[in-house]
Write a protein that holds these residues in place. Structure first.
Motif, mmCIF file in Angstrom:
data_model
loop_
_atom_site.group_PDB
_atom_site.id
_atom_site.type_symbol
_atom_site.label_atom_id
_atom_site.label_comp_id
_atom_site.label_asym_id
_atom_site.label_seq_id
_atom_site.Cartn_x
_atom_site.Cartn_y
_atom_site.Cartn_z
ATOM 1 N N VAL A 68 0.859 -1.185 0.000
ATOM 2 C CA VAL A 68 0.000 0.000 0.000
ATOM 3 C C VAL A 68 0.899 1.240 0.000
ATOM 4 O O VAL A 68 1.487 1.582 1.033
ATOM 5 C CB VAL A 68 -0.935 0.032 1.226
ATOM 6 C CG1 VAL A 68 -1.789 1.301 1.210
ATOM 7 C CG2 VAL A 68 -1.811 -1.204 1.272
ATOM 8 N N PRO A 69 1.067 1.908 -1.124
ATOM 9 C CA PRO A 69 1.832 3.149 -1.123
ATOM 10 C C PRO A 69 1.217 4.178 -0.162
ATOM 11 O O PRO A 69 0.000 4.195 0.039
ATOM 12 C CB PRO A 69 1.737 3.622 -2.578
ATOM 13 C CG PRO A 69 1.468 2.376 -3.365
ATOM 14 C CD PRO A 69 0.615 1.538 -2.464
ATOM 15 N N HIS A 70 2.069 5.005 0.416
ATOM 16 C CA HIS A 70 1.611 6.019 1.366
ATOM 17 C C HIS A 70 0.849 5.385 2.525
ATOM 18 O O HIS A 70 -0.187 5.880 2.962
ATOM 19 C CB HIS A 70 0.731 7.067 0.667
ATOM 20 C CG HIS A 70 1.301 7.590 -0.612
ATOM 21 N ND1 HIS A 70 2.420 8.401 -0.665
ATOM 22 C CD2 HIS A 70 0.912 7.391 -1.901
ATOM 23 C CE1 HIS A 70 2.695 8.693 -1.938
ATOM 24 N NE2 HIS A 70 1.798 8.088 -2.705
ATOM 25 N N ARG A 71 1.417 4.309 2.995
ATOM 26 C CA ARG A 71 0.734 3.515 4.037
ATOM 27 C C ARG A 71 0.370 4.351 5.255
ATOM 28 O O ARG A 71 -0.684 4.123 5.870
ATOM 29 C CB ARG A 71 1.659 2.351 4.440
ATOM 30 C CG ARG A 71 1.154 1.477 5.576
ATOM 31 C CD ARG A 71 -0.054 0.666 5.152
ATOM 32 N NE ARG A 71 -0.500 -0.234 6.197
ATOM 33 C CZ ARG A 71 -1.204 0.134 7.265
ATOM 34 N NH1 ARG A 71 -1.567 1.402 7.419
ATOM 35 N NH2 ARG A 71 -1.564 -0.739 8.177
ATOM 36 N N ARG A 72 1.162 5.367 5.614
ATOM 37 C CA ARG A 72 0.894 6.146 6.817
ATOM 38 C C ARG A 72 -0.375 6.983 6.696
ATOM 39 O O ARG A 72 -0.904 7.464 7.697
ATOM 40 C CB ARG A 72 2.090 7.055 7.108
ATOM 41 C CG ARG A 72 3.320 6.294 7.612
ATOM 42 C CD ARG A 72 4.442 7.253 7.887
ATOM 43 N NE ARG A 72 4.794 7.985 6.668
ATOM 44 C CZ ARG A 72 6.041 8.229 6.278
ATOM 45 N NH1 ARG A 72 7.053 7.808 6.999
ATOM 46 N NH2 ARG A 72 6.274 8.910 5.172
ATOM 47 N N PRO A 120 -4.343 5.313 8.662
ATOM 48 C CA PRO A 120 -4.210 4.797 10.034
ATOM 49 C C PRO A 120 -5.304 3.769 10.320
ATOM 50 O O PRO A 120 -6.468 3.939 9.940
ATOM 51 C CB PRO A 120 -4.370 6.050 10.901
ATOM 52 C CG PRO A 120 -5.105 7.026 10.044
ATOM 53 C CD PRO A 120 -4.662 6.756 8.635
ATOM 54 N N GLY A 121 -4.891 2.701 10.975
ATOM 55 C CA GLY A 121 -5.853 1.656 11.315
ATOM 56 C C GLY A 121 -6.221 0.749 10.163
ATOM 57 O O GLY A 121 -7.151 -0.054 10.276
ATOM 58 N N LEU A 122 -5.507 0.849 9.038
ATOM 59 C CA LEU A 122 -5.825 0.012 7.873
ATOM 60 C C LEU A 122 -5.613 -1.465 8.210
ATOM 61 O O LEU A 122 -4.544 -1.858 8.668
ATOM 62 C CB LEU A 122 -4.933 0.405 6.696
ATOM 63 C CG LEU A 122 -5.237 -0.302 5.371
ATOM 64 C CD1 LEU A 122 -6.538 0.225 4.788
ATOM 65 C CD2 LEU A 122 -4.094 -0.072 4.375
#
Length: 393
Positions: free
Chosen positions: A121-125, A128-130
């Motif tokens: 997942v690009p841009h994972r940050r 939140p809570g993904l």
């Protein structure tokens, strides 16, 4: 005044002697009713297991607006998923097949492992809570039958194994599991209702009229049978040499298929599985054919050929001649069923009589009337009837 359904006498349905009304072959709402009643639950063949033998190899099928991917995982298992990214719904892959390390969405770069799990997942940050474990590709029910892979969009219909169970003994000697593709998938769009094509496939009476080549090959020995979920057709090659060069060469060159019983070494065998998948089974090769509905008046015929490995020159020649013969048959059928589709659109057409030998057409019509009672009507119900019936159910 609203049209009423005809009453049914359970002892003797008068409609059994009549074909289906023409409006069923062009009405958009009836097409919606068909999808709801059985088309989405009908098993659809995607490919043969040998076509996705290595991890990451995949094949696709477009059916009723859904795109399905069948892919082999790193663990050797074959799985089916909808071709839809869980982020914004983009299609993941294009085309009919390929091989991938990961399935990466071309829109935002989300990526999925060969077992469907979300792994990138690009841009994972920014999420939140993904819960990535809950956002894998959506699975689709998959059935293996003698090496062929089938999918269904919804539950509720019989499996291929159940439909073909009565013919297991006949099919087994053909060694379907060992087949290999000898061509590529072809897609033939047609401005036809899918039932126009399906009816014709199981129609025996048009063979001596519309297919002179098949008549030269089979004589008058073409036979049809209607079973609960399958139509079975067959023709045995006659010994009289055909006047047509390709047919005569096929008769002469077709070698012995020693894996088959003697009764089937010169038999052309056909199975049509309810409602829209068919297998053409020859001593030299096996084809599947699907009548993929697109709309009430559009269908895509999807097909490909398979064969057992056999390097005999006679067998290679027989397979080529088979293709030449059936290319002519397909052209004849296209002309015939186009005429039928055009005639069905006329308001003057009324359901015609069905002869006692037209057992497959009788079976098809009976099944359709049972699954969708509105098929008993001479004309379509008032607009919106599919929505009303959906609310009532």
């Amino acid at each position: 005044m609203a049209t009423k359904l005809r009453p049914v006498d359970p002892a003797a349905d008068p409609l059994d002697d009549l074909s289906l009304p023409g409006w069923l072959y062009q009405d958009p709402e009836f097409f919606v009713a068909e999808q709801r009643a059985f088309l989405r639950a009908a098993p659809q063949v995607v490919c043969h297991e040998s076509e996705i033998a290595a991890p990451g190899e995949w094949r696709s099928l477009d059916y009723l607006g859904e795109s399905i991917i069948v892919i082999r995982g790193d663990d050797g298992e074959v799985r089916a998923f909808t071709n839809v990214c869980r982020h914004r719904g983009s299609r993941l892959v294009d085309g009919s097949g390929g091989c991938v390390r990961v399935l990466t969405c071309p829109y935002h770069g989300w990526s999925y492992a060969r077992d469907g799990k979300l792994v990138g997942v690009p841009h994972r940050r920014e999420y939140p809570g993904l819960e990535t474990e809950r956002l894998g590709l959506v699975p689709v029910p998959l059935e293996r039958w003698h090496g062929f892979l089938f999918v269904t969009l919804e539950p509720g219909g019989p499996s291929v194994a159940e439909m073909m169970g009565p013919f297991e003994e006949e099919v087994t000697p053909y060694r379907f599991e060992e087949l290999r593709a000898i061509g590529r998938v072809t897609l033939r769009p047609r401005p036809l209702n899918w039932k126009t094509i399906a009816d014709n496939y199981s129609d025996g009476l048009h063979i001596p009229i519309g297919h002179p080549g098949l008549t030269r090959l089979f004589g008058r020995g073409y036979k049809i049978e209607a079973h609960a979920e399958v139509d079975r057709m067959e023709g045995d090659l006659v010994e009289q040499p055909s006047a047509n060069p390709s047919e005569r060469a096929y008769q002469h060159l077709l070698p012995e298929a020693e894996h088959l019983p003697v009764s089937h070494r010169r038999k052309w065998l056909y199975y049509k599985l309810w409602p829209n998948v068919a297998f053409d089974i020859y001593p030299d090769q096996v084809d599947f054919m699907q009548f993929l509905p697109v709309s009430s008046t559009e269908t895509v015929i999807r097909e490909i050929s398979y064969a057992l490995p056999d390097e005999r020159r006679e067998m290679r020649a027989a397979r080529y001649l088979n293709w030449r013969i059936n290319r002519r048959v397909n052209a004849e059928d296209t002309e015939l069923i186009t005429r039928v589709q055009q005639g069905m659109a006329s308001p003057t057409y009324q359901p015609g009589p069905l002869g006692t030998s037209e057992v497959c057409l009788r079976s098809f019509a009976q099944k359709l009337r049972r699954l969708i009672p509105e098929a008993r009507l001479d004309q379509p119900p008032p607009s919106g009837w599919t929505q009303r019936s959906a609310r009532a159910s």
